[in-house]
Design an enzyme around this catalytic site. Structure first.
Site, PDB file in Angstrom:
ATOM      1  N   HIS A   1      86.552  55.113   6.880  1.00 50.25           N
ATOM      2  CA  HIS A   1      87.431  54.037   6.412  1.00 50.25           C
ATOM      3  C   HIS A   1      86.576  52.781   6.359  1.00 50.25           C
ATOM      4  O   HIS A   1      86.032  52.358   7.367  1.00 50.25           O
ATOM      5  CB  HIS A   1      88.602  53.845   7.374  1.00 50.25           C
ATOM      6  CG  HIS A   1      89.530  52.769   6.937  1.00 50.25           C
ATOM      7  ND1 HIS A   1      90.496  52.981   5.981  1.00 50.25           N
ATOM      8  CD2 HIS A   1      89.609  51.471   7.278  1.00 50.25           C
ATOM      9  CE1 HIS A   1      91.137  51.848   5.766  1.00 50.25           C
ATOM     10  NE2 HIS A   1      90.622  50.916   6.540  1.00 50.25           N
TER      11      HIS A   1
ATOM     12  N   CYS B   1      75.436  52.736  17.224  1.00 49.07           N
ATOM     13  CA  CYS B   1      75.960  51.685  18.109  1.00 49.07           C
ATOM     14  C   CYS B   1      77.447  51.433  17.892  1.00 49.07           C
ATOM     15  O   CYS B   1      78.119  50.885  18.764  1.00 49.07           O
ATOM     16  CB  CYS B   1      75.179  50.394  17.871  1.00 49.07           C
ATOM     17  SG  CYS B   1      75.398  49.739  16.195  1.00 49.07           S
TER      18      CYS B   1
ATOM     19  N   TYR C   1      95.609  63.479  14.033  1.00 49.85           N
ATOM     20  CA  TYR C   1      96.418  63.123  12.865  1.00 49.85           C
ATOM     21  C   TYR C   1      97.498  64.198  12.648  1.00 49.85           C
ATOM     22  O   TYR C   1      97.505  65.224  13.329  1.00 49.85           O
ATOM     23  CB  TYR C   1      95.523  62.970  11.624  1.00 49.85           C
ATOM     24  CG  TYR C   1      94.486  61.878  11.765  1.00 49.85           C
ATOM     25  CD1 TYR C   1      94.854  60.588  12.163  1.00 49.85           C
ATOM     26  CD2 TYR C   1      93.140  62.113  11.506  1.00 49.85           C
ATOM     27  CE1 TYR C   1      93.914  59.575  12.298  1.00 49.85           C
ATOM     28  CE2 TYR C   1      92.188  61.114  11.642  1.00 49.85           C
ATOM     29  CZ  TYR C   1      92.586  59.844  12.035  1.00 49.85           C
ATOM     30  OH  TYR C   1      91.645  58.848  12.170  1.00 49.85           O
TER      31      TYR C   1
ATOM     32  N   ALA D   1      72.730  41.656  17.984  1.00 53.19           N
ATOM     33  CA  ALA D   1      71.812  41.934  16.886  1.00 53.19           C
ATOM     34  C   ALA D   1      72.559  42.003  15.554  1.00 53.19           C
ATOM     35  O   ALA D   1      71.997  41.693  14.496  1.00 53.19           O
ATOM     36  CB  ALA D   1      71.081  43.241  17.160  1.00 53.19           C
TER      37      ALA D   1
END
Ligand code: FAD
Ligand code: NAP
Ligand code: SF4
Length: 676
Positions: free
Chosen positions: A30, A340, A169, A662
């Site tokens: 998404h 990350c 879902y 970052a």
């Protein structure tokens, strides 16, 4: 001729008469672009960059087939077809060989709608209300919606659809006993619980016609106690094949599960072995996914026979050209996804547009455009941390003549500290990428060079960009200058000796990382699938229900007693990433780290660290205090340049240290680099 390095990855595969030119799929994500007023333009630009980058097939972000399926983009009416048609036309025009399938996603009990629906009124931990139990007519309405959506997808020019039947879902909640407590023909026995999934596939197959692909995303391991048993997974896969699925895509997730499946501490390709086992049960192709972020990882998975196709989702955000770079032997130029989640999933779950920490252009293709510079300028960049590196490499790529200075002996700035934290080994890849880009773009790199205003003034530069980062904050506190009070930098670089009883002042991202480092023992779980499985209670061999053992994991620890402290009264670690913070909190809890909020620091002396908690004095008898109390911008050089009347621009931590990460440093550097 097979490709010399990646013969399997670059071998074509034909599915339902459609030829995929290679085995790499851009997995469904998404992006938030679907929901914008100019969705067609933004999505087309985003996908077309990946098509030109060599991907074999794209699966779109989830599109809901029914208003109850979620508030996001929908395809349930003919009036919604043109937006999708514009996207498929753009993709096919960019490369007619590349396929695009639309993911059909009905979020069921976790849909962000007023009245979510489900098989039974069992509230998900992620939902405010339990779903409304569907009656027989409601179930028929939902199945019909999947079929109609599939037919509309054909009209919209898609090459097929992927139906998501996993992750908590709608379809998956019919499959699992815990969420399906019905006693009619849609619940109870396994045959009844899988009826909804099979019926959806059967009807969607009919609606798609003979030429379009049907992919079904199955929970091969849903990481949920009481989740699917292995026999149920295989029997479902066989039933889907028998009812018209052309491909099975394996998913390893249930949104409420407390096992990380894609975060950076998950070993690369950790779950592909499960796909490999499922491959033995069916004869249609299987897609695997999760932490496959480099071409050699994909090739190894294919070579082991664990899958027919590889889904790379986030790696396609990080580098749109990943596949072409692999094809051309330029793997060292790949900007690797470091898992990350900071700019992708964390954004999705907080309602922001998806992007990528290492590639700020992801999903901003029409907003941030990189064009050759009209006039090549001589630019000095001071500081080779993420901000300086991103600026220097993009500016040089545009044709500017860049000199990059850093006082340290290697590039990376604070990323050199980050990559030393167990579980953050992927950060090495970002520095490898930037190192290579410095060579590719002919940047004049001057390491071990602390530049000052004199040197820069004498250099005759047209522009000076100051990316000098931060200096760690030192709180004013009695005893802060004692020998046993050390900075996180000295701890991470190994310069400081750390005792057995440790207090960490500051529980931000760095405090948590330091706690991880000083409590860690043994092999990093992110580098060893067995260690990872043991730490998180996954049983790959016996595959209990959901794949998880349900016992509290035993995590190796250094044996140090650690206090992680903050002054705020909010829960410790609350500010960490939405999708990863809980993993850090859990691991530290398992290692017995004491997390204390609402702390007032009083002094440090021979006895230890004196604090107050809720007004009550307390002594932490520690032998080491590690200061992780945030950072201040390092602006000395910039102030000197401005005082001399030299034009300079600030980026990264030097610009603003508060709430710096970052992601922000690279975005700011990128925006400046395309404009200079
Ligand atoms: P820095 O990385 O601080 O780089 C500044 C550079 O400038 C340094 O290399 C320094 O040597 C150089 N320099 C300074 N003065 C001069 C001079 N006069 N001449 C030459 N060179 C000079 N962020 C995240 O987003 N995600 C994470 O998971 C994450 N983990 C982290 C873990 C740790 C342990 C640490 C310490 C940081 C982490 N960060 C993380 C923060 C992230 O690393 C910083 O936000 C980022 O590095 C800031 O980039 P920067 O380029 O502005 O500054
Ligand atoms: P930070 O997240 O701002 O945390 C600083 C900590 O120091 C807070 O706990 C703060 O909490 C405390 N503090 C601030 N002033 C203090 C003072 N005067 N005395 C004592 N304590 C004080 O910063 P950081 O941990 O240094 O991290 C720097 C940046 O790197 C962060 O913005 C972070 O996003 C990024 N990072 C990210 C990750 C990640 O996994 N995403 C990992 C590491 C770093 P109190 O004020 O409540 O005490
Ligand atoms: Fe990968 Fe992080 Fe970029 Fe997301 S933000 S795509 S996890 S590097």
């Amino acid at each position: 001729m097979p490709h010399a390095t990646y013969p399997l990855m670059f071998s074509p595969l034909t599915i339902r008469g459609q030829r995929l030119k290679n085995r790499i799929i851009m997995g469904s994500m998404h992006s938030g672009l679907e929901d914008l007023p100019n969705a067609a333009e933004r999505l087309s630009a985003y996908f077309v960059e990946r098509v030109k980058g060599g991907v074999g097939m794209i699966i779109t972000g989830g599109i809901t087939p029914h208003p109850s399926g979620g508030r996001g983009a929908k395809l349930s009416e003919p009036s919604e077809v043109p937006m999708h048609r514009a996207v498929t036309d753009a993709v096919h025009a960019a490369d007619p060989e590349v396929k695009i399938c639309m993911q059909i996603l009905h979020s069921g009990s976790i849909a962000n709608v007023r009245e979510p629906v489900g098989p039974s009124p069992v509230r998900s931990r992620l939902a405010k209300v339990p779903p409304v139990e569907l009656d027989e007519a409601g179930i028929e309405e939902q199945i019909a919606a999947f079929a109609k959506c599939s037919a509309l997808a054909v009209e919209a020019g898609y090459d097929g659809v992927e139906i998501i039947g996993s992750a908590g879902y709608l379809i998956s909640t019919f499959l699992v006993e815990r969420t399906n407590q019905r006693t009619d023909r849609w619940g109870g026995s396994w045959e009844n619980r899988m009826r909804f999934a099979v019926e959806v596939v059967r009807r969607a197959r009919a609606a798609l016609g003979p030429d379009k692909m049907l992919i079904f995303r199955i929970s091969a391991m849903d990481m949920l106690e009481g989740g699917l048993a292995w026999e149920e997974v295989t029997s479902l896969a066989k039933a889907l094949e028998a009812n018209g699925a052309d491909v099975i895509s394996t998913h390893f997730c249930w949104h409420e599960s407390q096992v990380p499946t894609i975060a950076t501490m998950v070993p690369r390709a950790a779950f592909a072995q499960v796909t490999g086992r499922l491959r033995e049960a069916v004869s249609i192709p299987l897609i695997t996914s999760n932490r496959i972020n480099m071409p050699h990882v994909a090739e190894d998975v294919l070579a082991r026979g664990d899958a027919d196709l590889i889904s790379m989702a986030r790696p396609m955000l990080a580098d749109a050209e990943l596949v072409n770079k692999a094809r051309d032997g330029r793997e060292d130029e790949i900007n690797t996804c470091i898992a990350c989640n900071q700019a992708c999933l964390d954004h999705t779950f907080t309602g922001q547009l998806t992007s990528c920490l290492v590639n700020a252009r992801a999903c901003r293709e029409t907003e941030i455009t990189v064009k050759p510079a009209e006039v090549a300028r001589r630019i000095a960049v001071v500081g080779a941390g993420p901000a300086g590196l991103a600026f220097a490499t993009i500016a040089a790529g545009r044709g500017h003549k860049v000199t990059l200075y850093d006082a340290a002996s290697e590039i990376g700035g604070q990323f050199n500290l980050a990559r030393k934290i167990p579980g953050k080994e992927e950060f090495d890849e970002t520095l490898r990428y930037f190192g290579r880009m410095i060579e590719v773009h002919g940047i004049d790199l001057k390491l071990g060079t602390r530049v000052d205003a004199d040197a820069l003034a004498a250099g005759g530069f047209d522009e000076i960009v100051v990316a000098t980062g931060i200096t760690p904050r030192v709180p004013a506190l009695d005893g802060i200058d004692r020998a046993n009070v050390v900075s996180y930098i000295d701890v991470i670089t190994g310069k400081a000796k750390v005792g057995q009883r440790v207090a960490i002042m500051g529980a931000g991202g760095i405090g948590f990382d330091v706690a991880e480092l000083v409590t860690h023992a043994g092999t990093s779980a992110s580098l060893d699938i067995d260690v990872f499985a043991k730490e998180w209670g996954i049983d790959f061999r016996n595959h209990p229900r959901g794949g998880v053992t349900g016992v509290v994991p035993e995590v190796a620890s250094s044996g140090r007693e650690v206090w992680l402290l903050q002054r705020k009264t909010s829960a410790v670690g609350k500010g960490l990433g939405r999708t990863t913070g809980w993993t850090h909190r859990l691991t530290l809890q398992w290692r017995g780290v004491h997390m204390l909020g609402g702390v007032e620091y009083e002094r440090i002396d021979d006895a230890g660290l004196h604090i107050r908690v809720e007004g009550e004095p307390r002594l932490l008898e520690v032998d080491t205090v590690i200061v992780c109390a945030g950072q201040e911008p390092a602006r000395g050089l910039y102030d000197e340049l401005i005082a001399r009347g030299l034009a300079a621009q600030l980026i990264g931590g030097a610009f603003e240290a508060s709430e710096l990460d970052a992601k922000r440093a690279i975005l700011q550097a990128t925006e400046l680099a395309v404009a200079v």
